[in-house]
Design a protein around this motif. Structure first.
Motif, mmCIF file in Angstrom:
data_model
loop_
_atom_site.group_PDB
_atom_site.id
_atom_site.type_symbol
_atom_site.label_atom_id
_atom_site.label_comp_id
_atom_site.label_asym_id
_atom_site.label_seq_id
_atom_site.Cartn_x
_atom_site.Cartn_y
_atom_site.Cartn_z
ATOM 1 N N ARG A 1 0.746 -0.931 -0.095
ATOM 2 C CA ARG A 1 -0.496 0.345 0.143
ATOM 3 C C ARG A 1 0.957 1.170 -0.089
ATOM 4 O O ARG A 1 1.532 1.752 1.005
ATOM 5 C CB ARG A 1 -0.829 -0.356 1.040
ATOM 6 N N ILE A 2 0.763 2.371 -0.571
ATOM 7 C CA ILE A 2 1.049 2.936 -1.073
ATOM 8 C C ILE A 2 1.027 4.235 -0.780
ATOM 9 O O ILE A 2 -0.581 4.610 -1.355
ATOM 10 C CB ILE A 2 2.076 3.496 -2.796
ATOM 11 N N ILE A 3 0.831 4.861 0.758
ATOM 12 C CA ILE A 3 0.388 5.931 0.807
ATOM 13 C C ILE A 3 0.868 7.370 1.077
ATOM 14 O O ILE A 3 1.661 7.726 1.722
ATOM 15 C CB ILE A 3 0.017 5.809 2.710
ATOM 16 N N PRO A 4 0.071 8.389 0.055
ATOM 17 C CA PRO A 4 0.854 9.748 -0.061
ATOM 18 C C PRO A 4 0.656 10.271 0.820
ATOM 19 O O PRO A 4 -0.823 10.801 1.507
ATOM 20 C CB PRO A 4 0.332 10.309 -1.380
ATOM 21 N N ILE A 5 1.254 11.468 1.728
ATOM 22 C CA ILE A 5 1.053 12.029 2.871
ATOM 23 C C ILE A 5 1.177 14.034 2.857
ATOM 24 O O ILE A 5 2.713 13.988 2.056
ATOM 25 C CB ILE A 5 1.756 11.277 4.485
ATOM 26 N N THR A 6 0.655 14.089 2.408
ATOM 27 C CA THR A 6 1.139 16.026 2.299
ATOM 28 C C THR A 6 0.943 16.523 3.390
ATOM 29 O O THR A 6 -0.303 16.668 4.122
ATOM 30 C CB THR A 6 -0.193 17.155 0.961
ATOM 31 N N LEU A 7 2.109 17.180 4.193
ATOM 32 C CA LEU A 7 1.761 18.114 5.446
ATOM 33 C C LEU A 7 1.027 19.016 5.085
ATOM 34 O O LEU A 7 1.994 19.972 4.445
ATOM 35 C CB LEU A 7 3.240 17.552 5.977
ATOM 36 N N GLN A 8 0.731 19.596 5.630
ATOM 37 C CA GLN A 8 -0.139 21.215 5.136
ATOM 38 C C GLN A 8 0.033 22.068 7.172
ATOM 39 O O GLN A 8 -0.798 21.147 7.958
ATOM 40 C CB GLN A 8 -1.488 21.164 4.618
ATOM 41 N N ASN A 9 -0.133 23.305 6.825
ATOM 42 C CA ASN A 9 -0.036 24.141 7.996
ATOM 43 C C ASN A 9 -2.073 24.758 8.436
ATOM 44 O O ASN A 9 -1.964 26.022 8.417
ATOM 45 C CB ASN A 9 0.652 25.318 7.481
ATOM 46 N N ILE A 10 -2.427 23.673 8.572
ATOM 47 C CA ILE A 10 -3.806 23.519 7.964
ATOM 48 C C ILE A 10 -4.299 23.111 9.606
ATOM 49 O O ILE A 10 -3.785 22.037 9.937
ATOM 50 C CB ILE A 10 -4.683 23.056 6.943
ATOM 51 N N LYS A 11 -5.840 23.766 10.170
ATOM 52 C CA LYS A 11 -6.465 23.051 11.326
ATOM 53 C C LYS A 11 -8.092 22.756 10.890
ATOM 54 O O LYS A 11 -8.136 24.436 10.204
ATOM 55 C CB LYS A 11 -5.749 23.174 12.750
ATOM 56 N N LEU A 12 -8.436 22.438 11.404
ATOM 57 C CA LEU A 12 -10.010 22.228 11.523
ATOM 58 C C LEU A 12 -10.052 22.379 12.848
ATOM 59 O O LEU A 12 -11.010 21.773 13.915
ATOM 60 C CB LEU A 12 -10.391 20.890 10.688
ATOM 61 N N ASP A 13 -11.928 23.224 13.117
ATOM 62 C CA ASP A 13 -12.989 23.650 14.174
ATOM 63 C C ASP A 13 -13.934 23.378 13.815
ATOM 64 O O ASP A 13 -14.234 23.812 12.455
ATOM 65 C CB ASP A 13 -12.105 25.488 14.619
ATOM 66 N N LEU A 14 -14.528 23.538 14.595
ATOM 67 C CA LEU A 14 -16.246 23.556 14.653
ATOM 68 C C LEU A 14 -16.554 24.480 15.397
ATOM 69 O O LEU A 14 -16.316 24.837 16.282
ATOM 70 C CB LEU A 14 -17.385 21.945 15.084
ATOM 71 N N ILE A 15 -16.864 25.499 14.804
ATOM 72 C CA ILE A 15 -18.094 26.497 15.255
ATOM 73 C C ILE A 15 -19.724 26.138 15.429
ATOM 74 O O ILE A 15 -20.634 25.977 14.764
ATOM 75 C CB ILE A 15 -18.146 27.918 14.402
ATOM 76 N N PRO A 16 -20.062 25.343 16.920
ATOM 77 C CA PRO A 16 -21.581 25.719 16.977
ATOM 78 C C PRO A 16 -22.552 27.339 17.042
ATOM 79 O O PRO A 16 -22.097 28.108 17.453
ATOM 80 C CB PRO A 16 -21.519 24.666 18.399
ATOM 81 N N LEU A 17 -23.312 26.438 16.765
ATOM 82 C CA LEU A 17 -24.832 27.847 16.672
ATOM 83 C C LEU A 17 -26.304 26.694 17.439
ATOM 84 O O LEU A 17 -26.285 26.223 16.776
ATOM 85 C CB LEU A 17 -25.177 28.412 15.708
ATOM 86 N N ASP A 18 -27.058 27.919 18.386
ATOM 87 C CA ASP A 18 -27.986 27.446 18.818
ATOM 88 C C ASP A 18 -29.006 27.842 19.216
ATOM 89 O O ASP A 18 -28.207 29.185 19.007
ATOM 90 C CB ASP A 18 -28.053 26.370 20.072
ATOM 91 N N PHE A 19 -30.354 27.697 20.147
ATOM 92 C CA PHE A 19 -31.017 28.757 20.184
ATOM 93 C C PHE A 19 -32.039 28.595 20.668
ATOM 94 O O PHE A 19 -32.852 28.464 21.878
ATOM 95 C CB PHE A 19 -32.141 29.140 18.705
ATOM 96 N N PRO A 20 -30.833 29.306 22.546
ATOM 97 C CA PRO A 20 -31.175 28.650 23.570
ATOM 98 C C PRO A 20 -32.067 29.864 23.880
ATOM 99 O O PRO A 20 -32.292 31.123 23.415
ATOM 100 C CB PRO A 20 -30.234 28.329 24.764
#
Length: 467
Positions: free
Chosen positions: A335-354
């Motif tokens: 199995r040949i697995i390419p990995i590209t390291l990038q200067n990024i991160k993922l966040d989740l922004i929540p919203l509700d209506f309390p």
């Protein structure tokens, strides 16, 4: 006319070598001469998808130039199917010393009849007898070893490690070949193929972070764990299929000995990679069936140290271009697995209506899992946000494409009534939206976002909690 037809039919009978037993061949027991050779599965060029930026497609031929994946030693047992008598036990007079193929016998005197050849590379006769509990000698009766088992510590296996005699141990390989030998096989050469009992993962890593980084570790889950003791035989001795001259490109299926425990395996690297540079690392691993993780796929976690000394990790869902899934690792896979390291991160922004006085929602992330706690009912939203790790600058939404948002049943399905409207992707607003029902509890999901330029997929686990 009937006589002529019989002659024509006889003239096209061919000797066969396959993984399936042959019932009643047309043989007459006359003496013939035969040459035998043992060989690894033949080389094959990489599939066109194998180097795709989001794939881990298997290739059937290994890169032999490494010099540690070939035949160091071998054993071949030749059996007459009529009475299960062992006609010959072949071993090399000298070690073949890391070769792709080796001669077993030249001008062997045998008969036109049904034969079965059991072939072993980098497995000694003593090791074979110890593992199976049987003795193999000329003129003896061949025991049934088609379902025999074997012990192997595949994760982190080192083929160059020396045995007690000082010889490189090599990767164990096996194969079973059934032949229906006829007079036409006189003075021909037959190939006995063997299949490696390990898989190989090749990580091709490219640094696109904009600065030098230190690559600390790569972790992959869930691999079949190495056995807890040397007495545990964790895999079947023979492969699911043995290649033949007519079909050398046989795709294997895992052949574990029952259900084997799984583990997260970590490859330590501690290597500096310059910006825009690439490195390659190889890891040998055990066969494995569906990984026991919430994603139902193999996950990679790459841990690295950035140029400013901060540490971070990037997670990848490893899929195959063949069917967008990769649920197993089989022996002989490369199995040949390419990995590209990038200067990024993922966040989740929540919203509700309390309602007034109800605590607002919150999100906490740990090891790639976002726990989203909502204290109110009704509608809620989760907006993915991709930012640069070094300065927090937002990466444009147009650079990313939503791939999938799944509802998972592991470790448990959502409680009945947890959702009035199950969460889904709202394309125009580029967020996940859903509506809570009356039940409290928790639900598990997986979010997939794909970077358009590189094809890299960000994968995160989402745990939605309503206390």
């Amino acid at each position: 006319m009937k006589h002529l037809l019989s002659i024509l039919l006889l003239s096209i009978i061919l000797a066969a070598c396959s993984s399936d037993p042959i019932a009643h061949p047309a043989t007459d027991g006359t003496p013939i001469k035969l040459s035998l050779r043992i060989a690894t599965q033949s080389k094959d060029t990489q599939s066109k998808d194998a180097q795709s930026k989001a794939s881990a497609s298997p290739t059937l031929g290994w890169n032999y130039e490494q010099g540690d994946e070939l035949i160091e030693d071998w054993v071949v047992i030749m059996v007459n199917d009529a009475d299960h008598t062992i006609e010959q036990v072949f071993t090399p007079t000298t070690s073949p010393n890391n070769v792709e193929a080796d001669d077993v016998a030249t001008n062997l005197q045998t008969t036109a009849s049904n034969k079965t050849f059991y072939s072993f590379a980098n497995i000694s006769l003593a090791q074979l007898e110890q593992a199976t509990g049987h003795t193999f000698a000329k003129d003896g009766t061949m025991p049934d070893i088609a379902s025999a088992t074997w012990h192997i510590d595949g994760n982190g296996f080192d083929p160059k490690a020396k045995d007690a005699t000082g010889r490189a141990q090599g990767i164990p390989m096996t194969g079973i070949c059934h032949m229906s030998l006829t007079n036409k096989d006189n003075e021909t050469t037959k190939t006995l193929y063997v299949v490696r009992m390990l898989a190989k993962l090749q990580f091709n890593i490219t640094n696109k972070t904009g600065a030098n980084i230190t690559l600390n570790t790569i972790s992959i889950d869930r691999l079949s764990a190495n056995p807890a003791s040397s007495s545990v035989q964790n895999v079947m001795l023979f492969p699911s299929a043995t290649p033949t001259d007519a079909n050398t490109q046989v795709v294997q299926q895992p052949r574990l000995n029952g259900t084997q425990p799984q583990q997260v395996y970590t490859l330590a690297l501690n290597q500096t990679v310059a910006n825009d540079a690439s490195i390659g690392k190889t890891l040998y691993v055990n066969e494995c069936t569906t990984p026991a993780n919430p994603f139902g796929q193999f996950m990679l976690t790459v841990r690295l140290t950035m140029a400013d000394g901060t540490t971070t990790q990037q997670r990848y869902s490893v899929v195959s271009n063949d069917n967008d899934n990769w649920h197993f690792i089989a022996r002989n896979d490369w199995r040949i697995i390419p990995i590209t390291l990038q200067n990024i991160k993922l966040d989740l922004i929540p919203l509700d209506f309390p309602a007034i006085g109800v605590l607002p929602c919150s999100v906490k992330e740990a090891d790639g899992t976002f726990t989203c706690t909502f204290n109110a009912g009704g509608e809620f939203r989760l907006t993915p946000k991709v930012t640069r790790f070094d300065n927090g600058a937002a990466v444009p939404d147009a650079d990313w494409t939503f791939s999938r948002f799944s509802t998972d049943t592991y470790p448990a399905a959502p409680p009945a009534g947890f959702y009035a409207a199950a969460p889904s992707w709202f394309a125009r607003g580029r967020y996940i939206t859903g509506t809570f029902g009356t039940a409290t509890g928790q639900a598990y999901h997986t979010l997939y976002l794909t970077h358009n330029a590189t094809g890299r997929t960000l994968v995160c686990r989402v745990r939605i909690v309503r206390p």
